[in-house]
Design an enzyme around this catalytic site. Sequence first.
Site, short mmCIF file in Angstrom:
data_model
loop_
_atom_site.label_atom_id
_atom_site.label_comp_id
_atom_site.label_asym_id
_atom_site.label_seq_id
_atom_site.Cartn_x
_atom_site.Cartn_y
_atom_site.Cartn_z
N MET A 1 0.85 -1.21 0.00
CA MET A 1 0.00 0.00 0.00
C MET A 1 0.87 1.24 0.00
O MET A 1 1.86 1.31 0.75
CB MET A 1 -0.88 0.01 1.25
N MET B 1 -12.04 -7.87 -4.75
CA MET B 1 -11.94 -7.31 -3.39
C MET B 1 -13.30 -7.41 -2.71
O MET B 1 -14.31 -6.99 -3.28
CB MET B 1 -11.51 -5.84 -3.43
C1 DX5 Z 1 -6.98 -5.11 2.29
C2 DX5 Z 1 -5.92 -6.15 1.97
C3 DX5 Z 1 -6.19 -7.48 2.53
C4 DX5 Z 1 -6.16 -7.55 4.04
C5 DX5 Z 1 -7.13 -8.61 4.44
O1 DX5 Z 1 -6.71 -3.96 1.61
O2 DX5 Z 1 -5.81 -6.30 0.56
O3 DX5 Z 1 -5.35 -8.49 1.99
O4 DX5 Z 1 -4.90 -7.85 4.56
O5 DX5 Z 1 -7.27 -8.55 5.81
P1 DX5 Z 1 -8.50 -9.16 6.59
O6 DX5 Z 1 -8.50 -10.64 6.28
O7 DX5 Z 1 -8.19 -8.83 7.98
O8 DX5 Z 1 -9.74 -8.50 6.05
#
Ligand code: DX5
Length: 222
Positions: free
Chosen positions: A40, A141
């Site tokens: 990120m 997502m």
């Molecule tokens: C969110 C990420 C996910 C995150 C998932 O932006 O892409 O990979 O780490 O975390 P959980 O399983 O805690 O939702």
Amino acid sequence: MNFELPILAPSILAADFTKLGEEIQDALNGGTSWIHCDIMDGHFVPNISYGPSIVKAAKKAAPEAFLDVHLMIEEPDKYVENFVEAGADLISVHYETCPHLHRSIQNIKKYGIMAGVVINPSTPVSIIEPILQDVDLVLIMSVNPGFGGQSFIESSYERLSELAAIRDSRELSFLIQVDGGVNLKNISKVAKAGADVLVAGSSVFSAENISARVQELTEKFQ
Ligand code: DX5
Ligand code: ZN
């Protein structure tokens, strides 16, 4: 590459970075081979995580792991080589960050690794139809990217099924991945909706016993 599906892909975003190697090994000992790395940049998403040095550390800690790198960054093409050098086995880029998506996918593939495309919860599944024959994986997502620990967005079930139906009708073979809010309660339903690779961050790494939690989650696939 052939994988036994479904696959659980623990996201190290939720790991304790002071003992990253140990926690990755714990996750692998629970019976999975994939490790998901969330990159990120504080621009495309409102949070900064980590870069290639952590991916490299993960590879060093577990050379046997399949490293699945999810780029939530602007101008991802610029950084692909760094993540390949760090040990990525798969790199996925967001549709929303790639005006020349076909070129971005080819740029990943030229390194001989797998290439994936990701769509946000508000992006229609149909928009990626023209690229489906070129990708190894599509990531849907199931939360708005940027943070771990959010709740699974219910409309994602339908989006997974929609993509699985398109794949069937076109006789394609890309993997379908889902990311965000996957936990012990919903993992079975998420897999049934069409996901082949299920990312789980907080539900794995917040557990007292990481190996046991990976096992518990994967048992729900049966
Ligand atoms: C969110 C990420 C996910 C995150 C998932 O932006 O892409 O990979 O780490 O975390 P959980 O399983 O805690 O939702
Ligand atoms: Zn992710």
